[in-house]
Design a protein around this motif. Structure first.
Motif, PDB file in Angstrom:
ATOM      1  N   PRO A  19     -30.572 -21.398 -12.652  1.00  0.00           N
ATOM      2  CA  PRO A  19     -29.611 -21.280 -11.652  1.00  0.00           C
ATOM      3  C   PRO A  19     -30.285 -21.276 -10.338  1.00  0.00           C
ATOM      4  CG  PRO A  19     -29.485 -19.635 -13.329  1.00  0.00           C
ATOM      5  CD  PRO A  19     -30.440 -20.272 -13.674  1.00  0.00           C
ATOM      6  N   GLY A  20     -31.674 -21.281 -10.111  1.00  0.00           N
ATOM      7  CA  GLY A  20     -32.180 -21.467  -8.930  1.00  0.00           C
ATOM      8  C   GLY A  20     -32.017 -23.198  -8.562  1.00  0.00           C
ATOM      9  N   ILE A  21     -32.284 -23.823  -9.482  1.00  0.00           N
ATOM     10  CA  ILE A  21     -32.266 -25.155  -9.405  1.00  0.00           C
ATOM     11  C   ILE A  21     -30.667 -25.608  -8.944  1.00  0.00           C
ATOM     12  CG2 ILE A  21     -32.298 -27.713 -10.414  1.00  0.00           C
ATOM     13  CD1 ILE A  21     -34.531 -26.365 -12.278  1.00  0.00           C
ATOM     14  N   ILE A  22     -29.695 -25.025  -9.516  1.00  0.00           N
ATOM     15  CA  ILE A  22     -28.426 -25.308  -9.221  1.00  0.00           C
ATOM     16  C   ILE A  22     -28.024 -24.946  -7.884  1.00  0.00           C
ATOM     17  CG2 ILE A  22     -25.977 -24.685  -9.726  1.00  0.00           C
ATOM     18  CD1 ILE A  22     -26.848 -24.435 -12.653  1.00  0.00           C
ATOM     19  N   ALA A  23     -28.581 -23.621  -7.493  1.00  0.00           N
ATOM     20  CA  ALA A  23     -28.509 -23.180  -6.184  1.00  0.00           C
ATOM     21  C   ALA A  23     -29.119 -24.029  -5.085  1.00  0.00           C
ATOM     22  CB  ALA A  23     -29.012 -21.806  -6.055  1.00  0.00           C
ATOM     23  N   TYR A  24     -30.161 -24.602  -5.131  1.00  0.00           N
ATOM     24  CA  TYR A  24     -31.006 -25.483  -4.323  1.00  0.00           C
ATOM     25  C   TYR A  24     -30.126 -26.908  -4.092  1.00  0.00           C
ATOM     26  CZ  TYR A  24     -34.826 -28.023  -2.151  1.00  0.00           C
ATOM     27  OH  TYR A  24     -35.553 -28.512  -1.263  1.00  0.00           O
ATOM     28  N   SER A  29     -28.522 -24.854   2.077  1.00  0.00           N
ATOM     29  CA  SER A  29     -28.719 -24.048   3.154  1.00  0.00           C
ATOM     30  C   SER A  29     -28.773 -22.471   3.055  1.00  0.00           C
ATOM     31  CB  SER A  29     -27.683 -24.349   4.255  1.00  0.00           C
ATOM     32  OG  SER A  29     -26.519 -23.653   3.852  1.00  0.00           O
ATOM     33  N   MET A  30     -28.517 -21.960   1.841  1.00  0.00           N
ATOM     34  CA  MET A  30     -28.741 -20.661   1.448  1.00  0.00           C
ATOM     35  C   MET A  30     -29.110 -20.497   0.028  1.00  0.00           C
ATOM     36  SD  MET A  30     -24.511 -19.820   1.597  1.00  0.00           S
ATOM     37  CE  MET A  30     -24.424 -18.703   0.273  1.00  0.00           C
ATOM     38  N   TRP A  31     -29.825 -21.333  -0.589  1.00  0.00           N
ATOM     39  CA  TRP A  31     -30.130 -21.333  -2.064  1.00  0.00           C
ATOM     40  C   TRP A  31     -30.737 -20.220  -2.342  1.00  0.00           C
ATOM     41  CZ3 TRP A  31     -34.692 -21.243  -4.758  1.00  0.00           C
ATOM     42  CH2 TRP A  31     -35.996 -21.308  -3.849  1.00  0.00           C
ATOM     43  N   LEU A  36     -29.822 -15.609  -5.997  1.00  0.00           N
ATOM     44  CA  LEU A  36     -29.662 -14.152  -6.438  1.00  0.00           C
ATOM     45  C   LEU A  36     -28.275 -13.489  -6.744  1.00  0.00           C
ATOM     46  CD1 LEU A  36     -31.920 -12.651  -3.503  1.00  0.00           C
ATOM     47  CD2 LEU A  36     -32.578 -12.979  -5.850  1.00  0.00           C
ATOM     48  N   ILE A  37     -27.238 -14.275  -6.064  1.00  0.00           N
ATOM     49  CA  ILE A  37     -25.914 -14.010  -6.656  1.00  0.00           C
ATOM     50  C   ILE A  37     -25.713 -14.577  -8.010  1.00  0.00           C
ATOM     51  CG2 ILE A  37     -23.649 -14.701  -6.061  1.00  0.00           C
ATOM     52  CD1 ILE A  37     -24.140 -14.701  -3.040  1.00  0.00           C
ATOM     53  N   MET A  38     -26.220 -15.778  -8.365  1.00  0.00           N
ATOM     54  CA  MET A  38     -26.124 -16.115  -9.616  1.00  0.00           C
ATOM     55  C   MET A  38     -26.732 -15.327 -10.745  1.00  0.00           C
ATOM     56  SD  MET A  38     -25.820 -20.342  -9.381  1.00  0.00           S
ATOM     57  CE  MET A  38     -25.996 -20.840  -7.770  1.00  0.00           C
ATOM     58  N   ILE A  39     -27.979 -15.023 -10.351  1.00  0.00           N
ATOM     59  CA  ILE A  39     -28.774 -13.990 -11.459  1.00  0.00           C
ATOM     60  C   ILE A  39     -27.929 -12.876 -11.544  1.00  0.00           C
ATOM     61  CG2 ILE A  39     -30.609 -12.491 -11.560  1.00  0.00           C
ATOM     62  CD1 ILE A  39     -31.243 -15.526 -11.901  1.00  0.00           C
ATOM     63  N   LEU A  40     -27.191 -12.380 -10.348  1.00  0.00           N
ATOM     64  CA  LEU A  40     -26.265 -11.093 -10.677  1.00  0.00           C
ATOM     65  C   LEU A  40     -25.135 -11.515 -11.422  1.00  0.00           C
ATOM     66  CD1 LEU A  40     -26.357  -9.697  -6.947  1.00  0.00           C
ATOM     67  CD2 LEU A  40     -27.516  -8.574  -8.985  1.00  0.00           C
ATOM     68  N   THR A  41     -24.716 -12.461 -11.603  1.00  0.00           N
ATOM     69  CA  THR A  41     -23.646 -12.564 -12.515  1.00  0.00           C
ATOM     70  C   THR A  41     -24.088 -12.539 -13.731  1.00  0.00           C
ATOM     71  OG1 THR A  41     -24.079 -15.139 -12.686  1.00  0.00           O
ATOM     72  CG2 THR A  41     -22.623 -14.423 -11.127  1.00  0.00           C
ATOM     73  N   ILE A  87     -19.862 -19.588  -5.431  1.00  0.00           N
ATOM     74  CA  ILE A  87     -21.138 -19.153  -5.882  1.00  0.00           C
ATOM     75  C   ILE A  87     -21.205 -18.544  -7.129  1.00  0.00           C
ATOM     76  CG2 ILE A  87     -23.303 -18.357  -5.572  1.00  0.00           C
ATOM     77  CD1 ILE A  87     -22.860 -19.068  -2.719  1.00  0.00           C
ATOM     78  N   VAL A  88     -20.112 -17.277  -7.285  1.00  0.00           N
ATOM     79  CA  VAL A  88     -20.033 -16.424  -8.142  1.00  0.00           C
ATOM     80  C   VAL A  88     -19.582 -17.191  -9.372  1.00  0.00           C
ATOM     81  CG1 VAL A  88     -19.069 -14.414  -9.175  1.00  0.00           C
ATOM     82  CG2 VAL A  88     -19.990 -14.292  -6.869  1.00  0.00           C
ATOM     83  N   ALA A  89     -18.718 -18.069  -9.344  1.00  0.00           N
ATOM     84  CA  ALA A  89     -17.977 -18.690 -10.251  1.00  0.00           C
ATOM     85  C   ALA A  89     -19.063 -19.890 -10.827  1.00  0.00           C
ATOM     86  CB  ALA A  89     -16.534 -19.676  -9.740  1.00  0.00           C
ATOM     87  N   VAL A  90     -19.695 -20.689 -10.224  1.00  0.00           N
ATOM     88  CA  VAL A  90     -20.771 -21.441 -10.574  1.00  0.00           C
ATOM     89  C   VAL A  90     -21.748 -20.514 -11.452  1.00  0.00           C
ATOM     90  CG1 VAL A  90     -22.588 -22.665 -10.053  1.00  0.00           C
ATOM     91  CG2 VAL A  90     -20.754 -23.099  -8.839  1.00  0.00           C
ATOM     92  N   GLY A  91     -22.186 -19.471 -11.119  1.00  0.00           N
ATOM     93  CA  GLY A  91     -22.707 -18.528 -11.765  1.00  0.00           C
ATOM     94  C   GLY A  91     -22.325 -18.074 -13.255  1.00  0.00           C
ATOM     95  N   LEU A  92     -21.245 -17.773 -13.197  1.00  0.00           N
ATOM     96  CA  LEU A  92     -20.573 -17.273 -14.423  1.00  0.00           C
ATOM     97  C   LEU A  92     -20.223 -18.345 -15.292  1.00  0.00           C
ATOM     98  CD1 LEU A  92     -17.949 -14.885 -12.690  1.00  0.00           C
ATOM     99  CD2 LEU A  92     -19.922 -14.453 -14.194  1.00  0.00           C
TER     100      LEU A  92
END
Length: 106
Positions: A19-24, A29-31, A36-41, A87-92
């Motif tokens: 998820p860190g790579i996905i976020a990056y 700009s806010m990876w 962290l949001i994706m980890i919270l999912t 972002i939450v949806a991507v993480g889930l």
């Protein structure tokens, strides 16, 4: 190397590191915040508390637990359309993809 160890490392690597790579890539700009949001999912796994036993390494989570159901996935896809929940949806959804891969491993 033990295949079960490989499965565990792959599963948790996909849940926490990828998820860190996905976020990056998707939210450069806010990876860090997105990561962290994706980890919270990972809180999606609270639905495992409704199962007996709570953890079964040989059980496929997909469509067994309510937050891992096809209906829930549809809601997560709809959440992709809303900027505030994207972002939450991507993480889930990535969490579900990871769990699908785990099911295929079984």
């Amino acid at each position: 190397m033990d295949l079960e160890l490989v499965r565990t490392l792959l599963h948790y690597g996909l849940h926490f590191l990828f998820p860190g790579i996905i976020a990056y890539v998707l939210f450069p700009s806010m990876w860090i915040k997105a990561w962290l949001i994706m980890i919270l999912t990972m809180l999606i796994d609270l639905d495992h508390l409704l199962a007996t036993p709570i953890f079964d390494p040989n059980r496929c989570s997909i469509n067994f637990h309510p937050l891992h159901s096809y209906f829930a996935a549809l809601i997560y896809f709809i959440m992709l359309l809303i900027k505030k929940t994207r972002i939450v949806a991507v993480g889930l959804l990535f969490h579900l993809i990871t769990d699908v891969l785990d099911c295929l491993w079984l």
